[in-house]
Design a protein around this motif. Structure first.
Motif, mmCIF file in Angstrom:
data_model
loop_
_atom_site.group_PDB
_atom_site.id
_atom_site.type_symbol
_atom_site.label_atom_id
_atom_site.label_comp_id
_atom_site.label_asym_id
_atom_site.label_seq_id
_atom_site.Cartn_x
_atom_site.Cartn_y
_atom_site.Cartn_z
ATOM 1 N N ASN A 117 39.245 35.159 20.629
ATOM 2 C CA ASN A 117 38.277 34.475 21.493
ATOM 3 C C ASN A 117 36.896 35.053 21.235
ATOM 4 N N TYR A 119 33.077 35.183 22.721
ATOM 5 C CA TYR A 119 32.219 34.921 23.878
ATOM 6 C C TYR A 119 30.770 35.114 23.472
ATOM 7 N N MET A 125 35.755 33.268 31.084
ATOM 8 C CA MET A 125 37.113 32.716 31.114
ATOM 9 C C MET A 125 37.638 32.858 32.527
ATOM 10 N N HIS A 128 43.403 33.200 35.085
ATOM 11 C CA HIS A 128 44.554 32.431 34.620
ATOM 12 C C HIS A 128 45.715 33.383 34.372
ATOM 13 N N PHE A 151 36.043 42.232 33.112
ATOM 14 C CA PHE A 151 37.425 41.737 33.221
ATOM 15 C C PHE A 151 37.849 41.792 34.675
ATOM 16 N N LEU A 167 35.276 46.015 30.083
ATOM 17 C CA LEU A 167 35.936 46.335 28.821
ATOM 18 C C LEU A 167 34.857 46.519 27.771
ATOM 19 N N HIS A 184 44.200 36.935 35.351
ATOM 20 C CA HIS A 184 43.110 37.745 34.780
ATOM 21 C C HIS A 184 42.088 36.808 34.151
ATOM 22 N N ILE A 186 37.630 36.703 32.448
ATOM 23 C CA ILE A 186 36.369 37.379 32.126
ATOM 24 C C ILE A 186 35.247 36.671 32.888
ATOM 25 N N ARG A 202 30.875 38.850 22.103
ATOM 26 C CA ARG A 202 32.105 39.629 22.295
ATOM 27 C C ARG A 202 33.284 38.909 21.645
ATOM 28 N N ASN A 204 37.423 38.990 21.619
ATOM 29 C CA ASN A 204 38.633 39.548 22.213
ATOM 30 C C ASN A 204 39.835 39.005 21.463
ATOM 31 N N THR A 206 43.966 38.723 21.584
ATOM 32 C CA THR A 206 45.187 38.949 22.361
ATOM 33 C C THR A 206 46.376 38.656 21.472
ATOM 34 N N ARG A 208 50.380 38.246 21.026
ATOM 35 C CA ARG A 208 51.484 37.733 21.836
ATOM 36 C C ARG A 208 52.740 37.492 21.021
HETATM 37 C C1 SIN Z 1 42.489 36.214 27.595
HETATM 38 O O1 SIN Z 1 42.954 36.376 28.706
HETATM 39 O O2 SIN Z 1 43.014 35.437 26.778
HETATM 40 C C2 SIN Z 1 41.251 36.923 27.157
HETATM 41 C C3 SIN Z 1 40.890 38.106 27.979
HETATM 42 C C4 SIN Z 1 39.648 38.788 27.460
HETATM 43 O O3 SIN Z 1 38.791 38.125 26.853
HETATM 44 O O4 SIN Z 1 39.504 40.005 27.642
#
Ligand code: SIN
Ligand code: MN
Length: 211
Positions: A117, A119, A125, A128, A151, A167, A184, A186, A202, A204, A206, A208
């Motif tokens: 992601n 930003y 964000m 969710h 966050f 963060l 959680h 942003i 930024r 990020n 994730t 999974r």
């Molecule tokens: C996410 O929840 O997918 C991103 C969280 C973040 O940008 O720190």
């Protein structure tokens, strides 16, 4: 001492916050720069795109993925897809990123998706849950690069008190166990707080396990 004899970085201990494990400054500056170089190669093959929510609103983050699956959103809904919206498969997850997962995730499985992601200024964000994966015993691992992001951590159900933390670039956060289904998001980024990304903003990641 020569460069090749550089001592291994000293890793921080985890700080627990609402069942999330936060490793502030897990990555050294050199490791962050190496990650950015690897991500440039991923984005060259799988360009960032601006997803739509299923309701037809543009999301403020731009995204792409690496791995067998990527996470996409459009009028058909949120889901994992084996192809980029432009039709090609996603690039492999770089080894540098897999190494972080293996060090902190506490699971034998490897991630099948690295969602990336981006930003820019003003991107956010909303709160969710990550619940498009098949096995919630597998954690989600988040890696932050570039400008600081605020966050927010909520609860497993909607509403209730929330707690926020900034963060920073190089931080790693593990969302596993009781944190796995917590809301959680942003709230905002703080532009100009990092020099890692030449154009600012930024990133990020994730990681999974999807299946
Ligand atoms: C996410 O929840 O997918 C991103 C969280 C973040 O940008 O720190
Ligand atoms: Mn999430």
């Amino acid at each position: 001492m020569t460069d090749s004899a550089e001592a291994p970085p000293i890793r921080p201990k985890a700080q627990e916050i609402r069942d999330f494990l936060h490793y502030p400054g897990w990555l050294s500056g050199a490791e962050q720069m190496a990650l950015v170089a690897d991500l440039r190669a991923v984005v060259a093959q799988a360009p960032l795109f601006s997803p739509m929510t299923p309701q037809g609103r543009p999301m403020s983050v731009r995204m792409t993925s690496a791995g067998r699956f990527g996470w996409v959103s459009d009028r058909r809904g949120y889901r994992y897809s084996e192809t980029h919206p432009a039709g090609m498969p996603w690039p492999a997850i770089p080894e540098t990123i897999l190494a972080i997962w293996r060090a902190v995730s506490g699971t034998d499985r490897d991630p099948e998706c690295c969602l990336i992601n981006f930003y820019g200024e003003g991107a956010r964000m909303g709160l969710h849950q990550d619940r498009d994966e098949a096995d919630f015993t597998q954690p989600v691992v988040s890696i932050s690069l570039g400008d600081d992001g605020l966050f927010r951590i909520g609860n497993e159900t909607r509403g209730g008190a929330t707690q926020s933390l900034w963060l920073h670039s190089g931080d790693v956060l593990v969302m596993g166990g009781a944190a796995r289904l917590r809301h959680h998001g942003i709230d905002r980024i703080a532009p100009g707080t990092s020099l890692l990304l030449p154009q600012g903003g930024r990133l990020n990641l994730t990681l999974r396990v999807v299946t």
